[in-house]
Design an enzyme around this catalytic site. Structure first.
Site, PDB file in Angstrom:
ATOM      1  N   GLY A  16       4.207  19.019 -48.303  1.00  0.00           N
ATOM      2  CA  GLY A  16       4.675  18.474 -46.980  1.00  0.00           C
ATOM      3  C   GLY A  16       6.181  18.383 -46.820  1.00  0.00           C
ATOM      4  O   GLY A  16       7.137  18.283 -45.925  1.00  0.00           O
TER       5      GLY A  16
ATOM      6  N   SER B 265       9.903  30.631 -46.012  1.00  0.00           N
ATOM      7  CA  SER B 265       8.901  29.667 -44.639  1.00  0.00           C
ATOM      8  C   SER B 265      10.426  29.311 -44.301  1.00  0.00           C
ATOM      9  O   SER B 265      11.365  28.964 -44.148  1.00  0.00           O
ATOM     10  CB  SER B 265       9.050  28.517 -45.963  1.00  0.00           C
ATOM     11  OG  SER B 265       8.513  27.161 -45.199  1.00  0.00           O
TER      12      SER B 265
ATOM     13  N   GLY C 289      11.725  28.085 -49.162  1.00  0.00           N
ATOM     14  CA  GLY C 289      12.697  27.888 -48.197  1.00  0.00           C
ATOM     15  C   GLY C 289      14.316  27.754 -48.103  1.00  0.00           C
ATOM     16  O   GLY C 289      14.418  28.508 -47.876  1.00  0.00           O
TER      17      GLY C 289
ATOM     18  N   ASP D  86       4.761  28.711 -54.106  1.00  0.00           N
ATOM     19  CA  ASP D  86       5.037  28.195 -52.729  1.00  0.00           C
ATOM     20  C   ASP D  86       5.271  26.232 -53.256  1.00  0.00           C
ATOM     21  O   ASP D  86       4.972  25.784 -53.399  1.00  0.00           O
ATOM     22  CB  ASP D  86       3.546  28.080 -51.501  1.00  0.00           C
ATOM     23  CG  ASP D  86       4.547  26.684 -50.457  1.00  0.00           C
ATOM     24  OD1 ASP D  86       5.884  27.036 -50.076  1.00  0.00           O
ATOM     25  OD2 ASP D  86       3.959  26.742 -49.429  1.00  0.00           O
ATOM     26  N   GLY D  87       7.043  26.611 -53.457  1.00  0.00           N
ATOM     27  CA  GLY D  87       7.638  25.142 -53.312  1.00  0.00           C
ATOM     28  C   GLY D  87       8.832  25.476 -54.440  1.00  0.00           C
ATOM     29  O   GLY D  87       7.955  26.040 -55.651  1.00  0.00           O
TER      30      GLY D  87
ATOM     31  N   GLY E  58      12.239  21.928 -50.025  1.00  0.00           N
ATOM     32  CA  GLY E  58      13.152  21.076 -50.200  1.00  0.00           C
ATOM     33  C   GLY E  58      12.662  20.496 -52.232  1.00  0.00           C
ATOM     34  O   GLY E  58      13.727  19.449 -52.450  1.00  0.00           O
TER      35      GLY E  58
ATOM     36  N   MET F  63       1.867  21.753 -40.633  1.00  0.00           N
ATOM     37  CA  MET F  63       1.392  20.426 -41.328  1.00  0.00           C
ATOM     38  C   MET F  63       0.897  19.233 -40.090  1.00  0.00           C
ATOM     39  O   MET F  63       1.696  19.462 -38.986  1.00  0.00           O
ATOM     40  CB  MET F  63       2.757  19.571 -41.453  1.00  0.00           C
ATOM     41  CG  MET F  63       3.068  20.461 -42.986  1.00  0.00           C
ATOM     42  SD  MET F  63       4.491  19.758 -44.089  1.00  0.00           S
ATOM     43  CE  MET F  63       4.889  21.176 -44.791  1.00  0.00           C
TER      44      MET F  63
HETATM   45  C1  DX5 Z   1       6.197  22.803 -48.558  1.00  0.00           C
HETATM   46  C2  DX5 Z   1       5.697  24.064 -47.230  1.00  0.00           C
HETATM   47  C3  DX5 Z   1       6.495  25.636 -48.309  1.00  0.00           C
HETATM   48  C4  DX5 Z   1       7.771  24.904 -47.948  1.00  0.00           C
HETATM   49  C5  DX5 Z   1       9.185  25.836 -49.242  1.00  0.00           C
HETATM   50  O1  DX5 Z   1       4.677  21.424 -47.994  1.00  0.00           O
HETATM   51  O2  DX5 Z   1       4.215  25.023 -47.976  1.00  0.00           O
HETATM   52  O3  DX5 Z   1       6.016  26.032 -47.463  1.00  0.00           O
HETATM   53  O4  DX5 Z   1       8.751  24.968 -47.151  1.00  0.00           O
HETATM   54  O5  DX5 Z   1      10.023  25.335 -49.382  1.00  0.00           O
HETATM   55  P1  DX5 Z   1      10.846  25.094 -50.553  1.00  0.00           P
HETATM   56  O6  DX5 Z   1      11.271  26.636 -50.901  1.00  0.00           O
HETATM   57  O7  DX5 Z   1      12.520  25.056 -50.066  1.00  0.00           O
HETATM   58  O8  DX5 Z   1      10.194  24.298 -51.853  1.00  0.00           O
HETATM   59 ZN    ZN Z   2       3.615  26.643 -47.711  1.00  0.00          ZN
END
Ligand code: DX5
Ligand code: ZN
Length: 221
Positions: A143, A9, A198, A176-177, A146, A38
């Protein structure tokens, strides 16, 4: 089952070295680049938009997996398609006519994905499921990068995997997340095949390349 996909990400990258960060993802074998858009309205944070997506497009050949966390995404999908998005993923919570939006995305030449917040039931996707190229299950509230993985989402992945199998769909099932070397195998076992990362990718102590390799190795046996 589709092949294992790792999608770092990009919002967790160091933007002052964007091209280098992307090149490191490519050399480590990343499959897609995940682009988190976002709007400060559907989610509290403002991140990036079509201009940044277009910069990623120029810096990489990898598919751009664009996650639209924005209100009224229909207004902007053409801009993101023109910017070079390969996949456009919309939230069911923002699309009163989800099937119409999915069809519009496909008509622009992009793969179409649908996603849903942790509190939104899997059944909200039922009508659109036969039309999508991918489903993205959020395992945090969207949002921020991490955040901690929500284990309750394992059952949601199992539920959607069963629905896709019943439809004989070969859509990707992405999560995702909070994906790490510990949570990725749980979601893989539940039926996911594509993994956004991410922090686990870009904030790995030995760099993003090692982050991506470790994630892949977490299920490679
Ligand atoms: C969250 C995003 C994710 C985020 C993931 O709102 O949609 O794509 O960047 O980050 P990690 O893997 O650190 O949770
Ligand atoms: Zn995402």
């Amino acid at each position: 089952m589709n092949k294992l996909i790792i999608a770092p990400s990009i919002i967790a990258a160091d933007f002052t070295h964007l091209a280098d960060e992307i090149a490191a993802c490519e050399s480590a074998g990343a499959d897609w680049l995940h682009v988190d858009v976002m709007d400060g309205h559907f989610v509290p944070t403002i991140t990036i938009g079509p201009l940044f997506t277009e910069a990623c497009r120029r810096a990489s050949q990898l598919p751009l997996d664009v996650h639209l966390m924005i209100s009224d995404p229909d207004r902007y999908i053409e801009d993101f398609a023109k910017a070079g998005a390969s996949h456009l993923i919309v939230h069911v919570e923002t699309c009163p006519d989800l099937i119409g939006t999915i069809k519009k995305i496909k008509s622009l030449g992009c793969a179409a994905g649908a996603t849903l917040n942790p509190a939104t039931p899997a059944s909200s996707l039922d009508a659109a499921l036969p039309f999508v190229d991918q489903v993205l299950v959020m395992s945090v509230n969207p949002g921020y990068s991490g955040q901690a993985f929500m284990p309750e989402m394992i059952a949601k992945v199992e539920e959607i995997r069963n629905k896709l199998n019943a439809l004989r769909s070969n859509a990707h099932l992405e999560v995702d997340g909070g994906i790490t070397v510990n949570t990725l195998p749980l979601m893989y076992k539940a039926g996911a095949n594509a993994f956004v990362a991410g922090n686990a990718a870009f904030k790995h102590p030995q760099g993003v390349g090692q982050g991506i390799k470790s994630l892949r190795a977490s299920v490679a046996g």
